[in-house]
Design an enzyme around this catalytic site. Sequence first.
Site, PDB file in Angstrom:
ATOM      1  N   GLY A 298      24.987  79.370 109.552  1.00  0.00           N
ATOM      2  CA  GLY A 298      25.281  78.952 108.177  1.00  0.00           C
ATOM      3  C   GLY A 298      26.773  78.733 107.976  1.00  0.00           C
ATOM      4  O   GLY A 298      27.291  78.942 106.880  1.00  0.00           O
TER       5      GLY A 298
ATOM      6  N   SER B 211      28.359  75.930 108.009  1.00  0.00           N
ATOM      7  CA  SER B 211      28.715  74.586 107.549  1.00  0.00           C
ATOM      8  C   SER B 211      29.083  74.548 106.075  1.00  0.00           C
ATOM      9  O   SER B 211      29.612  73.549 105.592  1.00  0.00           O
ATOM     10  CB  SER B 211      27.548  73.614 107.813  1.00  0.00           C
ATOM     11  OG  SER B 211      26.398  73.992 107.090  1.00  0.00           O
TER      12      SER B 211
ATOM     13  N   GLY C 290      37.854  72.473 113.568  1.00  0.00           N
ATOM     14  CA  GLY C 290      38.152  72.542 115.000  1.00  0.00           C
ATOM     15  C   GLY C 290      37.176  73.456 115.718  1.00  0.00           C
ATOM     16  O   GLY C 290      37.514  74.104 116.718  1.00  0.00           O
TER      17      GLY C 290
ATOM     18  N   GLY D  79      29.983  72.481 116.498  1.00  0.00           N
ATOM     19  CA  GLY D  79      28.842  72.509 115.586  1.00  0.00           C
ATOM     20  C   GLY D  79      27.534  72.365 116.330  1.00  0.00           C
ATOM     21  O   GLY D  79      27.409  71.526 117.215  1.00  0.00           O
TER      22      GLY D  79
ATOM     23  N   TYR E 105      14.023  87.943  97.215  1.00  0.00           N
ATOM     24  CA  TYR E 105      15.315  87.713  97.877  1.00  0.00           C
ATOM     25  C   TYR E 105      16.020  89.051  98.127  1.00  0.00           C
ATOM     26  O   TYR E 105      16.482  89.330  99.237  1.00  0.00           O
ATOM     27  CB  TYR E 105      16.176  86.791  97.009  1.00  0.00           C
ATOM     28  CG  TYR E 105      17.616  86.680  97.445  1.00  0.00           C
ATOM     29  CD1 TYR E 105      17.965  85.911  98.551  1.00  0.00           C
ATOM     30  CD2 TYR E 105      18.634  87.327  96.729  1.00  0.00           C
ATOM     31  CE1 TYR E 105      19.291  85.795  98.950  1.00  0.00           C
ATOM     32  CE2 TYR E 105      19.955  87.218  97.113  1.00  0.00           C
ATOM     33  CZ  TYR E 105      20.281  86.454  98.231  1.00  0.00           C
ATOM     34  OH  TYR E 105      21.596  86.351  98.619  1.00  0.00           O
TER      35      TYR E 105
ATOM     36  N   ALA F 151      14.690  92.005  98.212  1.00  0.00           N
ATOM     37  CA  ALA F 151      13.910  92.813  99.162  1.00  0.00           C
ATOM     38  C   ALA F 151      14.216  92.393 100.591  1.00  0.00           C
ATOM     39  O   ALA F 151      14.328  93.233 101.501  1.00  0.00           O
ATOM     40  CB  ALA F 151      12.421  92.662  98.857  1.00  0.00           C
TER      41      ALA F 151
ATOM     42  N   LYS G  87      17.034  91.063 101.666  1.00  0.00           N
ATOM     43  CA  LYS G  87      18.392  91.523 101.994  1.00  0.00           C
ATOM     44  C   LYS G  87      18.421  93.046 102.189  1.00  0.00           C
ATOM     45  O   LYS G  87      19.188  93.552 103.034  1.00  0.00           O
ATOM     46  CB  LYS G  87      19.369  91.106 100.898  1.00  0.00           C
ATOM     47  CG  LYS G  87      19.598  89.597 100.783  1.00  0.00           C
ATOM     48  CD  LYS G  87      20.298  89.014 101.992  1.00  0.00           C
ATOM     49  CE  LYS G  87      20.853  87.612 101.718  1.00  0.00           C
ATOM     50  NZ  LYS G  87      21.435  86.973 102.911  1.00  0.00           N
TER      51      LYS G  87
ATOM     52  N   ILE H 125      29.621  85.082  94.214  1.00  0.00           N
ATOM     53  CA  ILE H 125      30.678  84.339  94.909  1.00  0.00           C
ATOM     54  C   ILE H 125      30.657  82.895  94.414  1.00  0.00           C
ATOM     55  O   ILE H 125      29.635  82.205  94.556  1.00  0.00           O
ATOM     56  CB  ILE H 125      30.467  84.365  96.445  1.00  0.00           C
ATOM     57  CG1 ILE H 125      30.342  85.809  96.965  1.00  0.00           C
ATOM     58  CG2 ILE H 125      31.601  83.621  97.148  1.00  0.00           C
ATOM     59  CD1 ILE H 125      31.571  86.670  96.819  1.00  0.00           C
TER      60      ILE H 125
ATOM     61  N   THR I 120      26.781  99.284 105.056  1.00  0.00           N
ATOM     62  CA  THR I 120      26.790  98.130 104.164  1.00  0.00           C
ATOM     63  C   THR I 120      28.077  98.181 103.366  1.00  0.00           C
ATOM     64  O   THR I 120      28.316  99.150 102.636  1.00  0.00           O
ATOM     65  CB  THR I 120      25.587  98.143 103.212  1.00  0.00           C
ATOM     66  OG1 THR I 120      24.378  98.030 103.981  1.00  0.00           O
ATOM     67  CG2 THR I 120      25.649  96.979 102.237  1.00  0.00           C
TER      68      THR I 120
HETATM   69  N1  LIG Z   1      27.090  82.769  96.804  1.00  0.00           N
HETATM   70  C1  LIG Z   1      26.764  83.982  96.361  1.00  0.00           C
HETATM   71  O1  LIG Z   1      27.011  84.335  95.188  1.00  0.00           O
HETATM   72  C2  LIG Z   1      26.104  84.964  97.310  1.00  0.00           C
HETATM   73  C3  LIG Z   1      25.957  86.294  96.866  1.00  0.00           C
HETATM   74  C4  LIG Z   1      25.363  87.225  97.713  1.00  0.00           C
HETATM   75  C5  LIG Z   1      24.945  86.844  98.971  1.00  0.00           C
HETATM   76  N2  LIG Z   1      25.079  85.554  99.389  1.00  0.00           N
HETATM   77  C6  LIG Z   1      24.632  85.231 100.753  1.00  0.00           C
HETATM   78  O2  LIG Z   1      25.691  84.599 101.442  1.00  0.00           O
HETATM   79  C7  LIG Z   1      25.158  83.820 102.513  1.00  0.00           C
HETATM   80  C8  LIG Z   1      25.811  82.455 102.506  1.00  0.00           C
HETATM   81  O3  LIG Z   1      25.417  81.784 101.312  1.00  0.00           O
HETATM   82  P1  LIG Z   1      26.433  80.871 100.470  1.00  0.00           P
HETATM   83  O4  LIG Z   1      26.598  81.480  99.150  1.00  0.00           O
HETATM   84  O5  LIG Z   1      27.616  80.567 101.287  1.00  0.00           O
HETATM   85  O6  LIG Z   1      25.502  79.572 100.260  1.00  0.00           O
HETATM   86  P2  LIG Z   1      25.708  78.055 100.716  1.00  0.00           P
HETATM   87  O7  LIG Z   1      27.008  77.520 100.205  1.00  0.00           O
HETATM   88  O8  LIG Z   1      24.441  77.411 100.286  1.00  0.00           O
HETATM   89  O9  LIG Z   1      25.773  78.110 102.315  1.00  0.00           O
HETATM   90  C9  LIG Z   1      24.643  78.476 103.066  1.00  0.00           C
HETATM   91  C10 LIG Z   1      24.853  78.018 104.491  1.00  0.00           C
HETATM   92  O10 LIG Z   1      23.795  78.481 105.305  1.00  0.00           O
HETATM   93  C11 LIG Z   1      23.133  77.367 105.919  1.00  0.00           C
HETATM   94  N3  LIG Z   1      21.725  77.752 106.085  1.00  0.00           N
HETATM   95  C12 LIG Z   1      20.843  78.122 105.138  1.00  0.00           C
HETATM   96  N4  LIG Z   1      19.654  78.414 105.689  1.00  0.00           N
HETATM   97  C13 LIG Z   1      19.798  78.222 107.027  1.00  0.00           C
HETATM   98  C14 LIG Z   1      18.929  78.350 108.140  1.00  0.00           C
HETATM   99  N5  LIG Z   1      17.647  78.696 108.000  1.00  0.00           N
HETATM  100  N6  LIG Z   1      19.422  78.088 109.371  1.00  0.00           N
HETATM  101  C15 LIG Z   1      20.703  77.722 109.540  1.00  0.00           C
HETATM  102  N7  LIG Z   1      21.567  77.575 108.527  1.00  0.00           N
HETATM  103  C16 LIG Z   1      21.115  77.813 107.286  1.00  0.00           C
HETATM  104  C17 LIG Z   1      23.405  76.194 104.992  1.00  0.00           C
HETATM  105  O11 LIG Z   1      23.326  74.925 105.614  1.00  0.00           O
HETATM  106  P3  LIG Z   1      21.911  74.111 105.622  1.00  0.00           P
HETATM  107  O12 LIG Z   1      21.319  74.252 104.262  1.00  0.00           O
HETATM  108  O13 LIG Z   1      22.290  72.713 105.983  1.00  0.00           O
HETATM  109  O14 LIG Z   1      21.084  74.776 106.683  1.00  0.00           O
HETATM  110  C18 LIG Z   1      24.871  76.502 104.643  1.00  0.00           C
HETATM  111  O15 LIG Z   1      25.713  76.166 105.720  1.00  0.00           O
HETATM  112  C19 LIG Z   1      23.641  83.789 102.315  1.00  0.00           C
HETATM  113  O16 LIG Z   1      23.049  84.695 103.216  1.00  0.00           O
HETATM  114  C20 LIG Z   1      23.474  84.265 100.878  1.00  0.00           C
HETATM  115  O17 LIG Z   1      22.227  84.884 100.687  1.00  0.00           O
HETATM  116  C21 LIG Z   1      25.654  84.607  98.590  1.00  0.00           C
END
Ligand SMILES: NC(=O)c1ccc[n+]([C@@H]2O[C@H](COP(=O)([O-])OP(=O)(O)OC[C@H]3O[C@@H](n4cnc5c(N)ncnc54)[C@H](OP(=O)(O)O)[C@@H]3O)[C@@H](O)[C@H]2O)c1
Length: 239
Positions: free
Chosen positions: A9, A11, A47, A50, A143, A145, A147, A176, A228
């Site tokens: 993830g 990207s 750099g 991917g 979700y 559960a 995590k 975030i 954690t």
């Molecule tokens: N943002 C928040 O407020 C927040 C809070 C608590 C926890 N989190 C956690 O933080 C992590 C990152 O999320 P984010 O907030 O950065 O969201 P994001 O901006 O949507 O980024 C998620 C990334 O994960 C990739 N991804 C999702 N499912 C995937 C899979 N099955 N295989 C490979 N890549 C996958 C997505 O690319 P593709 O969709 O192209 O695969 C993207 O690169 C997640 O685990 C999320 O649950 C986020």
Amino acid sequence: MTRTVLVTGGSRGIGRAVAERFAADGASVVITGRRAELVEAAAKELGATGVVCDATDPRAVEDLAAGFDTLDVLVNAAGGLGQAQPDPAATELESVLAQWRADLDGNLLSAVLTTTALKSVLAPGGTAVAVGSIGAERRGGSYGAAKAALAAWYAILSAELGPRGVTANVVSPGYIADTDFFRGAMTDAREQALIAETHTKRAGTPRDIAETVFFLASDGARHITGQTLHVNGGAFTTR
Ligand SMILES: NC(=O)c1ccc[n+]([C@@H]2O[C@H](COP(=O)([O-])OP(=O)(O)OC[C@H]3O[C@@H](n4cnc5c(N)ncnc54)[C@H](OP(=O)(O)O)[C@@H]3O)[C@@H](O)[C@H]2O)c1
């Protein structure tokens, strides 16, 4: 020594910021994601290397893992709110099951598959980190559960890897900003409410999480494992 780092993830959002932090340190970074165009663009900008890989697909994860003889840092950032395929013919319980499976697949089994495939090549002094969520502590539904189960599994993973000199921890973000996590569904009122819950009175940033992950992979964190770490500005406190 150049460290080898894999960020699933990587990207977008948090994973991308983590990849950027390690790349800035001179690491050899590999990022993954499902959408090829995002993976290619991010890899070029960072750099990094991917690899298009759906972390919920065992064959794809096996192919990914085959590219590593050794790995210093594994970061499971892939995840997010599960989206079950809409099925108008589904019964109520079938819909519930599909939603739970989407969240368990995307947030728990994705990390289980990737970590299981790569744990044997994690080098002594290395670390595995998974991105959890404040949703594991409260109001998380399927979700949260998923995590919570991720954190439970990482605790036993820590016991397994610890004797080899490898740590395993979960970094658990609060809200975030600057991610695609909410897929455009975040309202101003909701965002203000989430910020008001914090002691810092601000949203978290992907960099807040990236710096915490980077610390866990540093020499100063070698005795931190099975934990954690909550990064939420005080929105959830452990006491
Ligand atoms: N943002 C928040 O407020 C927040 C809070 C608590 C926890 N989190 C956690 O933080 C992590 C990152 O999320 P984010 O907030 O950065 O969201 P994001 O901006 O949507 O980024 C998620 C990334 O994960 C990739 N991804 C999702 N499912 C995937 C899979 N099955 N295989 C490979 N890549 C996958 C997505 O690319 P593709 O969709 O192209 O695969 C993207 O690169 C997640 O685990 C999320 O649950 C986020």
